[in-house]
Design a protein around this motif. Structure first.
Motif, PDB file in Angstrom:
ATOM      1  N   PRO A  32      89.386  78.675  24.885  1.00 52.21           N
ATOM      2  CA  PRO A  32      90.013  77.265  25.527  1.00 52.21           C
ATOM      3  C   PRO A  32      90.038  76.347  23.684  1.00 52.21           C
ATOM      4  O   PRO A  32      90.901  75.767  23.550  1.00 52.21           O
ATOM      5  N   SER A  33      88.500  75.934  24.066  1.00 59.79           N
ATOM      6  CA  SER A  33      88.879  74.854  22.901  1.00 59.79           C
ATOM      7  C   SER A  33      88.815  75.179  21.087  1.00 59.79           C
ATOM      8  O   SER A  33      88.911  74.278  20.391  1.00 59.79           O
ATOM      9  N   ASN A  34      89.259  76.589  21.261  1.00 59.07           N
ATOM     10  CA  ASN A  34      89.326  76.754  20.153  1.00 59.07           C
ATOM     11  C   ASN A  34      89.742  78.776  20.339  1.00 59.07           C
ATOM     12  O   ASN A  34      88.499  79.711  19.661  1.00 59.07           O
ATOM     13  N   PRO A  35      90.633  78.512  20.536  1.00 54.72           N
ATOM     14  CA  PRO A  35      91.510  79.748  20.286  1.00 54.72           C
ATOM     15  C   PRO A  35      90.902  81.263  18.996  1.00 54.72           C
ATOM     16  O   PRO A  35      90.603  82.407  19.228  1.00 54.72           O
ATOM     17  N   SER A  36      90.746  80.582  18.059  1.00 59.78           N
ATOM     18  CA  SER A  36      91.151  81.293  16.995  1.00 59.78           C
ATOM     19  C   SER A  36      89.344  82.235  16.611  1.00 59.78           C
ATOM     20  O   SER A  36      89.595  83.225  16.357  1.00 59.78           O
ATOM     21  N   LEU A  37      88.424  80.467  16.639  1.00 58.58           N
ATOM     22  CA  LEU A  37      87.245  80.992  17.147  1.00 58.58           C
ATOM     23  C   LEU A  37      86.995  82.179  17.784  1.00 58.58           C
ATOM     24  O   LEU A  37      86.112  83.413  17.504  1.00 58.58           O
ATOM     25  N   GLY A  38      87.353  82.552  19.159  1.00 55.46           N
ATOM     26  CA  GLY A  38      87.116  83.309  20.484  1.00 55.46           C
ATOM     27  C   GLY A  38      87.453  84.692  19.288  1.00 55.46           C
ATOM     28  O   GLY A  38      86.880  86.154  19.618  1.00 55.46           O
ATOM     29  N   ILE A  39      88.797  84.837  18.600  1.00 56.38           N
ATOM     30  CA  ILE A  39      89.639  85.422  18.422  1.00 56.38           C
ATOM     31  C   ILE A  39      89.368  86.632  17.478  1.00 56.38           C
ATOM     32  O   ILE A  39      88.653  87.802  17.536  1.00 56.38           O
ATOM     33  N   SER A  40      88.493  85.729  16.505  1.00 59.44           N
ATOM     34  CA  SER A  40      88.187  86.567  15.326  1.00 59.44           C
ATOM     35  C   SER A  40      86.535  86.576  15.740  1.00 59.44           C
ATOM     36  O   SER A  40      86.278  88.150  15.019  1.00 59.44           O
ATOM     37  N   LEU A  41      85.746  86.517  16.391  1.00 59.73           N
ATOM     38  CA  LEU A  41      84.613  86.998  16.920  1.00 59.73           C
ATOM     39  C   LEU A  41      84.530  88.015  17.939  1.00 59.73           C
ATOM     40  O   LEU A  41      84.188  89.335  17.353  1.00 59.73           O
ATOM     41  N   GLY A  42      85.556  88.082  18.722  1.00 60.40           N
ATOM     42  CA  GLY A  42      85.893  89.856  19.124  1.00 60.40           C
ATOM     43  C   GLY A  42      86.044  90.921  17.881  1.00 60.40           C
ATOM     44  O   GLY A  42      85.682  91.347  17.939  1.00 60.40           O
ATOM     45  N   THR A  43      86.811  90.300  17.030  1.00 56.16           N
ATOM     46  CA  THR A  43      87.134  91.460  15.719  1.00 56.16           C
ATOM     47  C   THR A  43      85.781  91.067  15.385  1.00 56.16           C
ATOM     48  O   THR A  43      85.564  92.814  15.037  1.00 56.16           O
ATOM     49  N   LYS A  44      85.128  90.375  15.067  1.00 54.48           N
ATOM     50  CA  LYS A  44      83.607  90.613  13.858  1.00 54.48           C
ATOM     51  C   LYS A  44      82.843  91.419  15.501  1.00 54.48           C
ATOM     52  O   LYS A  44      82.113  92.669  14.678  1.00 54.48           O
ATOM     53  N   ARG A  45      82.292  91.119  16.342  1.00 50.01           N
ATOM     54  CA  ARG A  45      81.688  92.242  17.463  1.00 50.01           C
ATOM     55  C   ARG A  45      82.606  93.430  17.553  1.00 50.01           C
ATOM     56  O   ARG A  45      81.516  94.511  17.109  1.00 50.01           O
ATOM     57  N   HIS A  46      83.600  93.804  17.526  1.00 50.59           N
ATOM     58  CA  HIS A  46      84.052  94.700  17.490  1.00 50.59           C
ATOM     59  C   HIS A  46      83.296  95.853  16.204  1.00 50.59           C
ATOM     60  O   HIS A  46      82.570  97.095  16.154  1.00 50.59           O
ATOM     61  N   SER A  47      84.110  95.250  14.868  1.00 51.64           N
ATOM     62  CA  SER A  47      83.246  95.778  13.925  1.00 51.64           C
ATOM     63  C   SER A  47      81.809  96.366  13.514  1.00 51.64           C
ATOM     64  O   SER A  47      81.272  96.833  12.763  1.00 51.64           O
ATOM     65  N   TYR A  48      81.039  95.119  14.099  1.00 52.63           N
ATOM     66  CA  TYR A  48      79.592  95.060  14.051  1.00 52.63           C
ATOM     67  C   TYR A  48      78.943  96.321  14.485  1.00 52.63           C
ATOM     68  O   TYR A  48      78.390  96.543  13.871  1.00 52.63           O
ATOM     69  N   LYS A  49      79.561  96.308  15.872  1.00 54.25           N
ATOM     70  CA  LYS A  49      79.398  97.094  16.563  1.00 54.25           C
ATOM     71  C   LYS A  49      79.538  98.627  15.681  1.00 54.25           C
ATOM     72  O   LYS A  49      79.097 100.078  16.056  1.00 54.25           O
TER      73      LYS A  49
END
Length: 118
Positions: free
Chosen positions: A31-48
């Motif tokens: 909630p404090s930074n929705p863009s960061l959470g979404i971005s990191l979700g994408t990065k986690r997926h790509s990193y995996k």
């Protein structure tokens, strides 16, 4: 170029989060930074995908930056799990049960963690 600037901005936000919280484990819903959470979700997926030697959108320099912050570190995952478990123990002491609501406003990441453990 704009994509590079956004990626760099989110990476800086990740570093700031790690300094303040002590972890790169930012929930996908932040909630404090929705863009960061979404971005990191994408990065986690790509990193995996990278770790599994699948095709990944991450280039070598970005992978190195993420590794620098132990982004995919198994040790970090264990520490995060143990920290969340301790938070659950505190919750049980306070409330007398371990049924943490998925949307627990006092600690949203604990609610999500418990839901994922089920």
């Amino acid at each position: 170029e704009n994509h590079q600037n956004i990626w760099s901005q989110r990476y800086i936000e990740l570093e700031i989060s790690e300094e303040s919280v002590g972890s790169t484990k930012v929930p996908n819903i932040t909630p404090s930074n929705p863009s960061l959470g979404i971005s990191l979700g994408t990065k986690r997926h790509s990193y995996k995908k990278y770790q599994n030697e699948d095709s990944s959108i991450l280039n070598k320099s970005r992978i190195q930056l993420l590794k620098k912050n132990d982004f995919g570190s198994e040790g970090r995952r264990i520490q995060s799990w143990e920290r969340a478990y301790e938070e659950l123990v505190s919750f049980v002491k306070e409330f007398g049960h371990a049924r943490v609501p998925r949307k627990f406003l006092q600690n949203p990441s604990l609610g999500m963690w418990v839901a994922n453990q089920r």
